[in-house]
Scaffold this motif. Structure first.
Motif, PDB file in Angstrom:
ATOM      1  N   TYR A 282       0.845  -1.205   0.000  1.00  0.00           N
ATOM      2  CA  TYR A 282       0.000   0.000   0.000  1.00  0.00           C
ATOM      3  C   TYR A 282       0.875   1.248   0.000  1.00  0.00           C
ATOM      4  N   LEU A 283       1.896   1.256   0.848  1.00  0.00           N
ATOM      5  CA  LEU A 283       2.761   2.430   0.976  1.00  0.00           C
ATOM      6  C   LEU A 283       3.692   2.604  -0.218  1.00  0.00           C
ATOM      7  N   LYS A 284       4.054   1.510  -0.880  1.00  0.00           N
ATOM      8  CA  LYS A 284       4.914   1.616  -2.061  1.00  0.00           C
ATOM      9  C   LYS A 284       4.261   2.447  -3.161  1.00  0.00           C
ATOM     10  N   GLN A 285       2.939   2.510  -3.168  1.00  0.00           N
ATOM     11  CA  GLN A 285       2.218   3.272  -4.185  1.00  0.00           C
ATOM     12  C   GLN A 285       2.143   4.762  -3.859  1.00  0.00           C
ATOM     13  N   ILE A 286       2.343   5.131  -2.608  1.00  0.00           N
ATOM     14  CA  ILE A 286       2.201   6.532  -2.194  1.00  0.00           C
ATOM     15  C   ILE A 286       3.494   7.290  -2.462  1.00  0.00           C
ATOM     16  N   PRO A 287       3.452   8.338  -3.287  1.00  0.00           N
ATOM     17  CA  PRO A 287       4.677   9.095  -3.565  1.00  0.00           C
ATOM     18  C   PRO A 287       5.042  10.026  -2.411  1.00  0.00           C
ATOM     19  N   THR A 288       6.321  10.231  -2.219  1.00  0.00           N
ATOM     20  CA  THR A 288       6.800  11.225  -1.256  1.00  0.00           C
ATOM     21  C   THR A 288       7.570  12.295  -2.019  1.00  0.00           C
TER      22      THR A 288
END
Length: 310
Positions: A282-288
């Motif tokens: 899930y977090l791998k998809q969220i850009p920073t």
């Protein structure tokens, strides 16, 4: 008519004028410690210029009523008295990280450095986090028309160690701040003095955060300190992303990361951000992103004034 803008933190007070064309001019940075009262800093900035009738100040503290007390400097004042003494017709005060969130309306994409993740999901919440004198947190939530920015006190969430080294640092902090024995916040570590605390916990020696940062390339302890700092930020940023479903991205601002950009981009920040067991995919998809706009708080204050006038 020109308008007065400010972004005031625990250390610096940044001022600018917004001209009739919507452009910032006469940007100056003053040291908060040089002035006894906020009105003294405003007068010093204006010098011999007439005081504009409209102003918006972003401030590193909760905005909950007429009385304002800063979290990380000694300034305190009454909104109504400040408005009267300086002759403002209109004075907007907003939390500095609400201003950071509002600034995303205006900041050019070239001022956003992407570090990992997929593409931004349109109409999804955005999270902002920024270590500086303290740790600021805010969110931008999509609405039917546009989005709404919310200030939070998310920098004061309880810190949870990720590994044995962080447990050692956490235990050291518990002993150092015995009055807060049952609560050690993320801000204790993720700010300028937090860098000093991490270094002190590792070496049992004191060193200023400026010296730690400036020696990261030739001092193993300094390098380890800043690496741990970046990893801790990854954990707290991912907690925030999970808490609000920040598929619109997590945006890192504040005074520390942009000044240490090369180190940060090569750190394990993003690896730690994604290291959440069952939620890793899930977090791998969220850009920073790192926000590279130097005066984003002032930009956000300008947006707040604009919204007030709509």
């Amino acid at each position: 008519m020109k308008k007065l803008l400010a972004d005031i933190g625990g250390t610096n007070a940044r001022f600018a004028l917004l001209n009739e064309d919507g452009e910032l001019e006469n940007i100056k940075v003053l040291q908060c410690a040089d002035y006894k009262h906020i009105k003294d800093a405003v007068k010093a900035y204006l010098n011999s210029m007439p005081c504009p009738k409209n102003a918006a100040f972003a401030m590193a503290c909760p905005i909950t009523g007429d009385y304002i007390k800063f979290s990380n400097n000694n300034w305190e004042f009454s909104q109504s008295e400040l408005k009267r003494e300086l002759g403002f017709d209109n004075l907007i005060l907003l939390n500095d990280f609400k201003a950071q969130a509002l600034a995303l309306y205006k900041i050019d994409k070239t001022k956003l450095l992407k570090i990992g993740g997929a593409e931004v999901c349109k109409d999804s919440p955005k999270a902002l986090i920024g270590p500086g004198t303290g740790l600021g947190v805010s969110v931008l939530i999509p609405q039917k028309h546009g989005a709404k920015a919310y200030a939070t006190e998310g920098g004061h969430v309880s810190f949870c160690p990720f590994n044995e080294v962080e447990q050692q640092i956490f235990d050291y902090a518990k002993q150092k701040f015995k009055k807060d024995f049952h609560h050690i916040s993320a801000e204790r570590f993720l700010c300028g003095s937090g860098i000093e605390l991490i270094y002190e916990a590792l070496t049992k020696q004191k060193r200023s955060n400026k010296k730690i940062v400036s020696n990261v390339n030739n001092c193993p302890n300094c390098h380890q300190t800043l690496e741990i700092f970046c990893q801790m930020l990854g954990t707290i940023a991912s907690n925030l992303a999970l808490s609000i479903g920040a598929k619109g991205g997590v945006y890192i601002c504040g005074g520390i990361i942009p000044k240490n950009l090369e180190f940060f981009t090569n750190s394990a920040f993003r690896q730690r951000f994604e290291d959440k067991g069952r939620m890793s995919n899930y977090l791998k998809q969220i850009p920073t992103f790192v926000v590279l706009e130097t005066y984003s708080g002032i930009v956000g204050a300008a947006v707040a004034l604009e919204m007030e006038e709509i």
